[in-house]
Every structure is written in structure tokens, then in C-alpha cells.
Design an enzyme around this catalytic site. Structure first.
Site, PDB file in Angstrom:
ATOM      1  N   ASP A 143     -37.646 -12.461 -13.251  1.00 53.94           N
ATOM      2  CA  ASP A 143     -37.942 -11.292 -14.076  1.00 53.94           C
ATOM      3  C   ASP A 143     -37.689 -10.028 -13.254  1.00 53.94           C
ATOM      4  O   ASP A 143     -37.503 -10.094 -12.051  1.00 53.94           O
ATOM      5  CB  ASP A 143     -39.359 -11.345 -14.679  1.00 53.94           C
ATOM      6  CG  ASP A 143     -40.472 -11.019 -13.699  1.00 53.94           C
ATOM      7  OD1 ASP A 143     -40.310 -11.271 -12.484  1.00 53.94           O
ATOM      8  OD2 ASP A 143     -41.518 -10.530 -14.141  1.00 53.94           O
TER       9      ASP A 143
ATOM     10  N   TYR B 116     -37.829  -6.444 -11.158  1.00 56.83           N
ATOM     11  CA  TYR B 116     -38.762  -5.813 -10.225  1.00 56.83           C
ATOM     12  C   TYR B 116     -39.736  -4.954 -11.026  1.00 56.83           C
ATOM     13  O   TYR B 116     -39.348  -4.277 -11.983  1.00 56.83           O
ATOM     14  CB  TYR B 116     -38.007  -4.934  -9.235  1.00 56.83           C
ATOM     15  CG  TYR B 116     -37.071  -5.684  -8.315  1.00 56.83           C
ATOM     16  CD1 TYR B 116     -37.556  -6.592  -7.378  1.00 56.83           C
ATOM     17  CD2 TYR B 116     -35.695  -5.465  -8.360  1.00 56.83           C
ATOM     18  CE1 TYR B 116     -36.700  -7.269  -6.521  1.00 56.83           C
ATOM     19  CE2 TYR B 116     -34.826  -6.137  -7.499  1.00 56.83           C
ATOM     20  CZ  TYR B 116     -35.340  -7.035  -6.586  1.00 56.83           C
ATOM     21  OH  TYR B 116     -34.485  -7.704  -5.731  1.00 56.83           O
TER      22      TYR B 116
ATOM     23  N   HIS C  44     -35.391 -20.461  -2.939  1.00 56.65           N
ATOM     24  CA  HIS C  44     -35.304 -19.046  -3.292  1.00 56.65           C
ATOM     25  C   HIS C  44     -35.256 -18.191  -2.025  1.00 56.65           C
ATOM     26  O   HIS C  44     -35.849 -18.548  -1.004  1.00 56.65           O
ATOM     27  CB  HIS C  44     -36.529 -18.662  -4.130  1.00 56.65           C
ATOM     28  CG  HIS C  44     -36.395 -17.373  -4.850  1.00 56.65           C
ATOM     29  ND1 HIS C  44     -36.652 -16.157  -4.256  1.00 56.65           N
ATOM     30  CD2 HIS C  44     -36.036 -17.091  -6.133  1.00 56.65           C
ATOM     31  CE1 HIS C  44     -36.457 -15.188  -5.144  1.00 56.65           C
ATOM     32  NE2 HIS C  44     -36.076 -15.728  -6.275  1.00 56.65           N
TER      33      HIS C  44
END
Length: 245
Positions: free
Chosen positions: A83, A85, A205
Site C-alpha cells: 500500500d 507510503y 521484502h
């Protein structure tokens, strides 16, 4: 830049039909059925109500930047984020990218370090990734808006089925696309990628929490090897040293 129909993501939400975004022609054709779905209309009204209640990012005109800066018929690579920042002035509608003049966030700093080690990248003074988008790198977040200072606050409100439809549209392209899935959330989307012509590159990630398992995975050179093998032009990952330069 996207032009928006009156009322889309506006300051007032009511029971009138929500407007739909004016996307580039190839995305408009691919996603027209989604715009007509009740979930999408509900989502548009939800985001409008959220904007009426307080700051929501990115700005209305930037929400669909990923799609408008990289038309469907030009997509060669899809890098999936989660999603936007949620700090003021950061989000610009592209996964991992920030607006010019904004400090480079930790995950993007780690991406730059891996780029340096992988392809000899010179680290720029900004986090504006629009030059990648212009080359066919779709920088897609799974959720396209967020409430200020509340990560994932717009998750589960309808963006996910919409961005799943985006991924499926890219999967339907006959030519090779390289899908880059970082972290457990993104890797769950691999089930949507069924075309045998495509290549999926997965790893941890780049966030500070998992960066030790991200560093050394060489995703950027892998992307270019896969594109070249399919007769497609590789990505020039180097960014201008100054934003807009």
C-alpha cells in the site's frame, strides 16, 4: 497525468453513482468490467468519505499513476507493493517510489543497495522511480490509497479485487512479462500468474525487517536476462542523479 471525472475521490460522498477514472485506452478496455462492479462503486464512495474526514494519500490526481504512466500494452515488468507510503508528501501512486524532494524511505534505500551490487547502479539523491515506469515497469501497489499515518488503513475495502484484475490483465498479455514479488504478501499473488510465457522472480521484502534475505538475490539482472531471452529490450535501471534530471 490522469483527468478525473467530477466527484471521483472528491470531498463529498453520497449515494449517487461514483465516477470512474479516465485511464489510458489499453487499461480502460481491460478494466471496464471492474468499473461497473458494485464493489468498485462502493470503493470510490469509501475513498471520497475518507478524504472528507481527513488526509488520504496519494493525492487524487496521483492515485492511478502506475496505470497511466505504464499503459497495459507497454508493460514488460510488474513490481508489486502493498500500500502507499502514509507520510505527508511521500506517495506518488507508484509502488516504492516517492515524490521528488522527499527523503528516500528505508525499503527503497535497500533496493538501491541491491541495484548497486547487482548491476553497478549509482545511487541517486531521490526516490522518484518514474523513469522505470516510462520503460514499461508497472509499479503497482495492491492497495492504492491510505489514511495518513495509518498503514494498511484502506486494505480490505475493495482495492485488492481491482488490482488483482490488473495483474490478471497483465497475465493475459501474449508476450513475456517479468513479475517481481517481494515478501509474503506479494508472493501470494503468484497464483494469478498462469501464462507459461511469463517469469516470476520472488524473494524476501526489501524492508529493514527482512533485508538480509533480500540482499544478494539479484532480481534486476534476472529481470533483464528474462526479457532479453524473450527478445524484449532490457530495463535501464539507472536513474538520473537528480529527480527530473
Amino acid at each position: 497525468m490522469t483527468d478525473f471525472q467530477p466527484g471521483l475521490f472528491g470531498s463529498e460522498a453520497d449515494t449517487a453513482p461514483a465516477s470512474v477514472p479516465d485511464l489510458s485506452a489499453s487499461w480502460q478496455r481491460a478494466l471496464a468490467a471492474e468499473f461497473a462492479q458494485p464493489y468498485f462503486q462502493t470503493l470510490m464512495r469509501f475513498v471520497a468519505a475518507e478524504r472528507a474526514a481527513g488526509p488520504v494519500f496519494p493525492a487524487p490526481e496521483d492515485v492511478f499513476n502506475a496505470l497511466n504512466l505504464t499503459p497495459l500494452d507497454e508493460v514488460k515488468v510488474l513490481i508489486l507493493g502493498q500500500d502507499p507510503y502514509h507520510g505527508a508528501g511521500q506517495a506518488q501512486g507508484l509502488a516504492f517510489s516517492v515524490r521528488p524532494g522527499v527523503r528516500v524511505p528505508p525499503s527503497l534505500q535497500n533496493i538501491y543497495k541491491e541495484l548497486r551490487d547487482d548491476v553497478g547502479f549509482s545511487v541517486p539523491r531521490h526516490g522518484d522511480l518514474r523513469p522505470w515506469a516510462a520503460q514499461g515497469v508497472l509499479l503497482l501497489n495492491a492497495v492504492l490509497t491510505v489514511r495518513q499515518a495509518e498503514a494498511n488503513s484502506h486494505a480490505g475495502k475493495g482495492w485488492e479485487p481491482f488490482t488483482d484484475a490488473v495483474i490478471k490483465a497483465v497475465n493475459a498479455k501474449p508476450e513475456r512479462v517479468v513479475f517481481v514479488l517481494w515478501g509474503a504478501y506479494a508472493r501470494k499473488k503468484a497464483k494469478l500468474i498462469t501464462g507459461p510465457q511469463h517469469v516470476i522472480i520472488e524473494s524476501a521484502h526489501p524492508s529493514p525487517l527482512s533485508v538480509t534475505r533480500f540482499m544478494g538475490t539479484k532480481p534486476f539482472s534476472q529481470v533483464n536476462v528474462a526479457l532479453t531471452a524473450a527478445g524484449r529490450t532490457p530495463i535501464d535501471w539507472q536513474l538520473p542523479m537528480q529527480a527530473g534530471g
